[in-house]
Design a protein around this motif. Structure first.
Motif, PDB file in Angstrom:
ATOM      1  N   PHE A   1       0.852  -1.186   0.000  1.00 43.44           N
ATOM      2  CA  PHE A   1       0.000   0.000   0.000  1.00 43.44           C
ATOM      3  C   PHE A   1       0.888   1.237   0.000  1.00 43.44           C
ATOM      4  N   THR A   2       0.371   2.331  -0.522  1.00 41.93           N
ATOM      5  CA  THR A   2       1.099   3.601  -0.562  1.00 41.93           C
ATOM      6  C   THR A   2       0.098   4.746  -0.664  1.00 41.93           C
ATOM      7  N   GLY A   3       0.593   5.973  -0.481  1.00 39.69           N
ATOM      8  CA  GLY A   3      -0.226   7.146  -0.750  1.00 39.69           C
ATOM      9  C   GLY A   3      -1.065   7.685   0.391  1.00 39.69           C
ATOM     10  N   VAL A   4      -1.005   7.109   1.567  1.00 37.60           N
ATOM     11  CA  VAL A   4      -1.771   7.612   2.703  1.00 37.60           C
ATOM     12  C   VAL A   4      -1.026   8.800   3.299  1.00 37.60           C
ATOM     13  N   LYS A   5      -1.771   9.812   3.714  1.00 34.92           N
ATOM     14  CA  LYS A   5      -1.175  10.976   4.365  1.00 34.92           C
ATOM     15  C   LYS A   5      -1.892  11.190   5.693  1.00 34.92           C
ATOM     16  N   ILE A   6      -1.115  11.330   6.758  1.00 35.20           N
ATOM     17  CA  ILE A   6      -1.676  11.571   8.090  1.00 35.20           C
ATOM     18  C   ILE A   6      -1.263  12.967   8.533  1.00 35.20           C
ATOM     19  N   TYR A   7      -2.261  13.770   8.923  1.00 31.39           N
ATOM     20  CA  TYR A   7      -2.004  15.143   9.350  1.00 31.39           C
ATOM     21  C   TYR A   7      -2.005  15.241  10.874  1.00 31.39           C
ATOM     22  N   ALA A   8      -1.127  16.068  11.384  1.00 29.40           N
ATOM     23  CA  ALA A   8      -1.000  16.285  12.823  1.00 29.40           C
ATOM     24  C   ALA A   8      -2.323  16.724  13.444  1.00 29.40           C
ATOM     25  N   ALA A   9      -3.039  17.600  12.785  1.00 34.18           N
ATOM     26  CA  ALA A   9      -4.292  18.130  13.322  1.00 34.18           C
ATOM     27  C   ALA A   9      -5.353  17.042  13.504  1.00 34.18           C
ATOM     28  N   ASP A  10      -5.281  15.981  12.693  1.00 34.95           N
ATOM     29  CA  ASP A  10      -6.262  14.894  12.778  1.00 34.95           C
ATOM     30  C   ASP A  10      -5.922  13.866  13.857  1.00 34.95           C
ATOM     31  N   TYR A  11      -4.635  13.747  14.190  1.00 34.38           N
ATOM     32  CA  TYR A  11      -4.173  12.739  15.153  1.00 34.38           C
ATOM     33  C   TYR A  11      -3.133  13.347  16.101  1.00 34.38           C
ATOM     34  N   PRO A  12      -3.541  14.273  16.961  1.00 31.99           N
ATOM     35  CA  PRO A  12      -2.568  14.986  17.803  1.00 31.99           C
ATOM     36  C   PRO A  12      -1.772  14.082  18.755  1.00 31.99           C
ATOM     37  N   ASP A  13      -2.381  13.029  19.308  1.00 30.13           N
ATOM     38  CA  ASP A  13      -1.649  12.141  20.225  1.00 30.13           C
ATOM     39  C   ASP A  13      -0.579  11.354  19.471  1.00 30.13           C
ATOM     40  N   TYR A  14      -0.930  10.847  18.317  1.00 30.49           N
ATOM     41  CA  TYR A  14      -0.003  10.096  17.467  1.00 30.49           C
ATOM     42  C   TYR A  14       1.162  10.991  17.069  1.00 30.49           C
ATOM     43  N   TRP A  15       0.835  12.190  16.626  1.00 28.58           N
ATOM     44  CA  TRP A  15       1.847  13.161  16.186  1.00 28.58           C
ATOM     45  C   TRP A  15       2.762  13.545  17.357  1.00 28.58           C
ATOM     46  N   GLY A  16       2.169  13.761  18.511  1.00 27.69           N
ATOM     47  CA  GLY A  16       2.949  14.111  19.693  1.00 27.69           C
ATOM     48  C   GLY A  16       3.960  13.022  20.042  1.00 27.69           C
ATOM     49  N   ALA A  17       3.543  11.751  19.926  1.00 33.89           N
ATOM     50  CA  ALA A  17       4.455  10.637  20.196  1.00 33.89           C
ATOM     51  C   ALA A  17       5.599  10.615  19.192  1.00 33.89           C
ATOM     52  N   MET A  18       5.302  10.902  17.926  1.00 32.75           N
ATOM     53  CA  MET A  18       6.364  10.940  16.904  1.00 32.75           C
ATOM     54  C   MET A  18       7.374  12.025  17.210  1.00 32.75           C
ATOM     55  N   LEU A  19       6.907  13.198  17.579  1.00 33.42           N
ATOM     56  CA  LEU A  19       7.812  14.310  17.859  1.00 33.42           C
ATOM     57  C   LEU A  19       8.617  14.063  19.136  1.00 33.42           C
ATOM     58  N   ARG A  20       7.967  13.482  20.117  1.00 33.00           N
ATOM     59  CA  ARG A  20       8.631  13.224  21.393  1.00 33.00           C
ATOM     60  C   ARG A  20       9.640  12.078  21.300  1.00 33.00           C
ATOM     61  N   ASP A  21       9.247  10.970  20.647  1.00 36.63           N
ATOM     62  CA  ASP A  21      10.059   9.756  20.644  1.00 36.63           C
ATOM     63  C   ASP A  21      10.798   9.485  19.334  1.00 36.63           C
ATOM     64  N   GLY A  22      10.424  10.185  18.275  1.00 37.29           N
ATOM     65  CA  GLY A  22      11.067   9.973  16.978  1.00 37.29           C
ATOM     66  C   GLY A  22      10.537   8.769  16.212  1.00 37.29           C
ATOM     67  N   ARG A  23       9.580   8.067  16.781  1.00 35.38           N
ATOM     68  CA  ARG A  23       8.968   6.915  16.130  1.00 35.38           C
ATOM     69  C   ARG A  23       7.691   6.553  16.892  1.00 35.38           C
ATOM     70  N   VAL A  24       6.875   5.733  16.263  1.00 33.65           N
ATOM     71  CA  VAL A  24       5.686   5.201  16.917  1.00 33.65           C
ATOM     72  C   VAL A  24       5.720   3.693  16.713  1.00 33.65           C
ATOM     73  N   VAL A  25       5.721   2.967  17.810  1.00 33.34           N
ATOM     74  CA  VAL A  25       5.712   1.508  17.764  1.00 33.34           C
ATOM     75  C   VAL A  25       4.452   1.057  18.485  1.00 33.34           C
ATOM     76  N   VAL A  26       3.601   0.323  17.781  1.00 32.55           N
ATOM     77  CA  VAL A  26       2.345  -0.137  18.371  1.00 32.55           C
ATOM     78  C   VAL A  26       2.119  -1.608  18.031  1.00 32.55           C
ATOM     79  N   ASN A  27       1.379  -2.284  18.888  1.00 29.24           N
ATOM     80  CA  ASN A  27       1.024  -3.681  18.635  1.00 29.24           C
ATOM     81  C   ASN A  27      -0.081  -3.799  17.593  1.00 29.24           C
ATOM     82  N   ASP A  28      -0.993  -2.837  17.567  1.00 25.19           N
ATOM     83  CA  ASP A  28      -2.110  -2.869  16.627  1.00 25.19           C
ATOM     84  C   ASP A  28      -2.399  -1.444  16.176  1.00 25.19           C
ATOM     85  N   ALA A  29      -1.972  -1.109  14.964  1.00 19.95           N
ATOM     86  CA  ALA A  29      -2.120   0.256  14.451  1.00 19.95           C
ATOM     87  C   ALA A  29      -3.577   0.672  14.328  1.00 19.95           C
TER      88      ALA A  29
END
Length: 87
Positions: A56-84
């Motif tokens: 799959f390709t072409g999906v875009k995720i915006y910070a405004a739509d997923y603030p918790d997810y985005w915050g984790a990326m900025l804080r930790d440099g990655r997001v690792v989850v068991n079930d996306a």
């Protein structure tokens, strides 16, 4: 000098890389995203889902739509989850 991700992609196609990541890590899905700070998004370069054997390709995720997810990326440099789908 190219960024590391761009360098890797120039050598190994993203689809091959993601398929190899699934096998090496023993996971059902692996994805490569491009972080774009200037417009507050991450763009899916390639994802392989081993359960269905598809890429799959072409999906875009915006910070405004997923603030918790985005915050984790900025804080930790990655997001690792068991079930996306849940996270």
């Amino acid at each position: 000098m190219k960024r590391f991700t761009e360098w890797v992609i120039s050598i190994v196609p993203p689809t091959t890389l993601m398929k190899s990541c699934c096998r090496a890590m023993g996971v059902t899905r692996a994805a490569l995203w491009k972080f774009e700070a200037r417009n507050g998004s991450v763009n899916l370069i390639a994802m392989f889902d081993q359960r269905v054997g598809k890429f799959f390709t072409g999906v875009k995720i915006y910070a405004a739509d997923y603030p918790d997810y985005w915050g984790a990326m900025l804080r930790d440099g990655r997001v690792v989850v068991n079930d996306a789908a849940v996270h």
